[in-house]
Design a protein around this motif. Structure first.
Motif, mmCIF file in Angstrom:
data_model
loop_
_atom_site.group_PDB
_atom_site.id
_atom_site.type_symbol
_atom_site.label_atom_id
_atom_site.label_comp_id
_atom_site.label_asym_id
_atom_site.label_seq_id
_atom_site.Cartn_x
_atom_site.Cartn_y
_atom_site.Cartn_z
ATOM 1 N N GLU A 276 -11.532 4.429 6.420
ATOM 2 C CA GLU A 276 -10.383 5.220 5.973
ATOM 3 C C GLU A 276 -9.098 4.393 6.006
ATOM 4 O O GLU A 276 -8.253 4.502 5.106
ATOM 5 C CB GLU A 276 -10.247 6.458 6.858
ATOM 6 C CG GLU A 276 -11.353 7.488 6.675
ATOM 7 C CD GLU A 276 -11.328 8.115 5.290
ATOM 8 O OE1 GLU A 276 -10.231 8.203 4.709
ATOM 9 O OE2 GLU A 276 -12.399 8.493 4.794
ATOM 10 N N ARG A 277 -8.968 3.546 7.036
ATOM 11 C CA ARG A 277 -7.765 2.715 7.115
ATOM 12 C C ARG A 277 -7.708 1.721 5.961
ATOM 13 O O ARG A 277 -6.657 1.546 5.324
ATOM 14 C CB ARG A 277 -7.754 1.977 8.450
ATOM 15 C CG ARG A 277 -6.553 1.069 8.642
ATOM 16 C CD ARG A 277 -6.508 0.533 10.057
ATOM 17 N NE ARG A 277 -7.730 -0.181 10.392
ATOM 18 C CZ ARG A 277 -7.975 -1.438 10.061
ATOM 19 N NH1 ARG A 277 -7.077 -2.132 9.366
ATOM 20 N NH2 ARG A 277 -9.096 -2.020 10.431
ATOM 21 N N LYS A 279 -9.125 2.029 3.122
ATOM 22 C CA LYS A 279 -8.901 2.782 1.889
ATOM 23 C C LYS A 279 -7.413 3.125 1.728
ATOM 24 O O LYS A 279 -6.832 2.990 0.632
ATOM 25 C CB LYS A 279 -9.738 4.056 1.909
ATOM 26 C CG LYS A 279 -9.681 4.846 0.605
ATOM 27 C CD LYS A 279 -10.447 6.153 0.739
ATOM 28 C CE LYS A 279 -11.919 5.901 0.965
ATOM 29 N NZ LYS A 279 -12.674 7.177 1.011
ATOM 30 N N LYS A 280 -6.794 3.533 2.834
ATOM 31 C CA LYS A 280 -5.369 3.858 2.777
ATOM 32 C C LYS A 280 -4.540 2.608 2.475
ATOM 33 O O LYS A 280 -3.569 2.663 1.703
ATOM 34 C CB LYS A 280 -4.933 4.466 4.103
ATOM 35 C CG LYS A 280 -5.589 5.808 4.432
ATOM 36 C CD LYS A 280 -5.183 6.870 3.434
ATOM 37 C CE LYS A 280 -5.803 8.218 3.821
ATOM 38 N NZ LYS A 280 -5.468 9.269 2.824
ATOM 39 N N GLU A 281 -4.924 1.477 3.104
ATOM 40 C CA GLU A 281 -4.206 0.239 2.814
ATOM 41 C C GLU A 281 -4.358 -0.163 1.354
ATOM 42 O O GLU A 281 -3.389 -0.617 0.728
ATOM 43 C CB GLU A 281 -4.719 -0.877 3.722
ATOM 44 C CG GLU A 281 -4.348 -0.702 5.182
ATOM 45 C CD GLU A 281 -4.930 -1.806 6.048
ATOM 46 O OE1 GLU A 281 -5.696 -2.640 5.498
ATOM 47 O OE2 GLU A 281 -4.632 -1.835 7.257
ATOM 48 N N ALA A 282 -5.570 -0.027 0.819
ATOM 49 C CA ALA A 282 -5.775 -0.352 -0.597
ATOM 50 C C ALA A 282 -4.954 0.565 -1.500
ATOM 51 O O ALA A 282 -4.343 0.109 -2.487
ATOM 52 C CB ALA A 282 -7.260 -0.247 -0.944
ATOM 53 N N GLN A 283 -4.929 1.832 -1.158
ATOM 54 C CA GLN A 283 -4.123 2.756 -1.953
ATOM 55 C C GLN A 283 -2.637 2.402 -1.863
ATOM 56 O O GLN A 283 -1.915 2.434 -2.864
ATOM 57 C CB GLN A 283 -4.364 4.187 -1.474
ATOM 58 C CG GLN A 283 -5.766 4.705 -1.769
ATOM 59 C CD GLN A 283 -5.996 6.091 -1.224
ATOM 60 O OE1 GLN A 283 -5.140 6.636 -0.518
ATOM 61 N NE2 GLN A 283 -7.155 6.664 -1.532
ATOM 62 N N GLY A 284 -2.192 2.042 -0.617
ATOM 63 C CA GLY A 284 -0.789 1.645 -0.471
ATOM 64 C C GLY A 284 -0.467 0.381 -1.250
ATOM 65 O O GLY A 284 0.596 0.280 -1.890
ATOM 66 N N TYR A 285 -1.395 -0.616 -1.188
ATOM 67 C CA TYR A 285 -1.177 -1.849 -1.945
ATOM 68 C C TYR A 285 -1.136 -1.564 -3.446
ATOM 69 O O TYR A 285 -0.312 -2.129 -4.178
ATOM 70 C CB TYR A 285 -2.280 -2.844 -1.613
ATOM 71 C CG TYR A 285 -2.222 -4.115 -2.421
ATOM 72 C CD1 TYR A 285 -1.288 -5.108 -2.110
ATOM 73 C CD2 TYR A 285 -3.087 -4.319 -3.491
ATOM 74 C CE1 TYR A 285 -1.221 -6.276 -2.862
ATOM 75 C CE2 TYR A 285 -3.022 -5.485 -4.249
ATOM 76 C CZ TYR A 285 -2.083 -6.459 -3.930
ATOM 77 O OH TYR A 285 -2.017 -7.616 -4.674
ATOM 78 N N THR A 286 -2.017 -0.705 -3.916
ATOM 79 C CA THR A 286 -2.027 -0.362 -5.334
ATOM 80 C C THR A 286 -0.702 0.274 -5.750
ATOM 81 O O THR A 286 -0.094 -0.100 -6.786
ATOM 82 C CB THR A 286 -3.193 0.591 -5.626
ATOM 83 O OG1 THR A 286 -4.420 -0.036 -5.257
ATOM 84 C CG2 THR A 286 -3.237 0.968 -7.093
ATOM 85 N N GLU A 287 -0.271 1.244 -4.934
ATOM 86 C CA GLU A 287 0.986 1.908 -5.281
ATOM 87 C C GLU A 287 2.166 0.938 -5.221
ATOM 88 O O GLU A 287 3.059 0.973 -6.076
ATOM 89 C CB GLU A 287 1.199 3.083 -4.318
ATOM 90 C CG GLU A 287 0.171 4.213 -4.484
ATOM 91 C CD GLU A 287 0.382 5.320 -3.470
ATOM 92 O OE1 GLU A 287 1.307 5.173 -2.640
ATOM 93 O OE2 GLU A 287 -0.367 6.317 -3.515
ATOM 94 N N ARG A 288 2.178 0.051 -4.207
ATOM 95 C CA ARG A 288 3.278 -0.910 -4.088
ATOM 96 C C ARG A 288 3.291 -1.872 -5.266
ATOM 97 O O ARG A 288 4.349 -2.154 -5.851
ATOM 98 C CB ARG A 288 3.146 -1.671 -2.783
ATOM 99 C CG ARG A 288 4.310 -2.631 -2.540
ATOM 100 C CD ARG A 288 4.227 -3.287 -1.169
ATOM 101 N NE ARG A 288 3.081 -4.179 -1.063
ATOM 102 C CZ ARG A 288 1.989 -3.914 -0.396
ATOM 103 N NH1 ARG A 288 1.854 -2.752 0.248
ATOM 104 N NH2 ARG A 288 0.979 -4.787 -0.338
#
Length: 397
Positions: A276-277, A279-288
């Motif tokens: 989950e962590r 996944k959240k980091e990947a989502q954050g990197y994608t959004e950034r």
């Protein structure tokens, strides 16, 4: 023959003798005489009773059983009634209930405390309805897979209906023991031996209790089963060692399974959290990244009108800003070799960084400084050679 009949050895007639073996002729023992006459005995007893109650015959010569005897019999009757009345009191304990039979037929159930019953008419049997009774059923039994196993079970019960417990069945305790044995044999006969000896004991206990309750309800014993305890189950002695090994192996298997489940329960949440962590980091990197790209696009869209108005100026400005950003992150010092020979000041202290920096960083800074000096020397030598070349050319011309 009566004691006063003719031919008696004690005399010719019975006037000289009494019913107790005494005579008027000096016979003191009376042991040699025959049995006394019963009629005479009853007559003497009647005379004594009449004398006590004041009754005499006519002329005072004989006993009379008129009013005095009636009073005596009345007193005796009153005493007998009083004894009969007070003998009818009885006590039922706090944990008991009394079953009353009137002339042999069930009448009622009496509660704890002091009670009264008509003596010789009612019969009361106290029954303890709160005590937990226990019985044990055991024996060799045949299993479903045609094996023989020794099973022992303990049944705890109490009386729910005293009348049914006493009179509906003959010996309710023995009937319950037989019913328990029958129910246990039926359940064991439908079970495998491995299940009986290992993991199926709880199921056998529940099944036995249900079957036993059905039997009790059908016979209406007045008994309530409180609990059924599976005490022991063991194979015959001839194969006991082999079954002990099998049981030990199954216990080890269950222990390993529990340890594996514990390990899984420990690792799986950590892995799930790590996933989950990430996944959240990947989502954050994608959004950034997407937001940065959108910001750059918006910036270039703002520069587009300026570029269209003055392309060369805008291009040069962008180039200078980009080079400034690139060179500001580099530790190298670039010197223009075509400039005049004025002395340049190099901020070595700023290039070396703050004091107390890590050793590796100092080493890197020193290496970069050496590289800068080498490059400066190369630039100076190239500048000198270029100057000499120009001077030679000027002298040639």
């Amino acid at each position: 023959m009566a004691w006063n009949e003719p031919g008696n050895n004690n005399g010719d007639n019975g006037r000289d003798n009494d019913p107790w073996g005494n005579n008027n002729r000096g016979n003191k023992g009376g042991r040699d005489q025959g049995p006394p006459d019963l009629d005479e005995v009853f007559n003497k007893l009647s005379q004594k009773l009449g004398g006590k109650f004041g009754g005499k015959g006519k002329g005072g010569k004989g006993p009379s059983f008129g009013g005095g005897s009636a009073i005596g019999f009345g007193i005796i009757a009153v005493i007998a009634i009083a004894v009969w009345f007070f003998a009818g009191f009885y006590t039922i304990g706090e944990a008991e209930r009394g079953v009353v039979l009137r002339l042999g037929k069930y009448d009622r159930i009496v509660e704890p405390g002091l009670n009264w019953r008509p003596q010789f008419i009612d019969e009361v049997t106290p029954v303890n309805v709160q005590a937990i009774r226990s019985l044990r059923a055991s024996g060799l039994m045949l299993t479903k897979d045609e094996n023989v196993v020794t099973v022992s079970m303990d049944v705890q019960y109490r009386v729910s209906d005293p009348y049914k417990y006493l009179y509906v069945v003959t010996n309710a305790d023995d009937s319950l023991r037989q019913a328990t044995d029958s129910a246990l044999r039926a359940v064991v006969g439908d079970s495998l031996m491995d299940s009986i000896l290992t993991s199926g004991r709880q199921q056998i206990r529940q099944s036995t209790q249900e079957t036993l309750n059905d039997i009790i309800d059908s016979y209406d014993m007045g008994i309530y089963v409180v609990d059924v305890n599976f005490q022991s189950a063991r194979p015959p002695e001839q194969v006991k060692d082999a079954f002990d090994d099998a049981i030990a192996a199954r216990e080890d298997e269950e222990r390993f399974i529990r340890e594996a489940e514990a390990y899984k329960n420990e690792i799986l949440p950590k892995a799930t959290g790590r996933a989950e962590r990430l996944k959240k980091e990947a989502q954050g990197y994608t959004e950034r990244t997407v937001n940065e790209a959108l910001g750059q696009v918006a910036q270039f869209e703002k520069l587009l009108p300026e570029y269209l108005a003055a392309p060369k100026v805008t291009r040069d400005r962008l180039y200078l800003d980009s080079m400034q950003e690139v060179y500001s992150k580099s530790s190298k010092v670039l010197i223009d070799s075509k400039s005049s020979g004025n002395l340049l000041y190099l901020p070595i202290d700023k290039l070396a960084g703050q004091e107390g920096a890590p050793t590796k960083r100092s080493q890197k800074s020193s290496a970069s400084y050496d590289q800068i000096e080498l490059e400066s020397q190369r630039d100076d030598s190239s500048s000198d050679s270029q100057t000499r070349t120009n001077d030679s050319r000027q002298g040639r011309y």
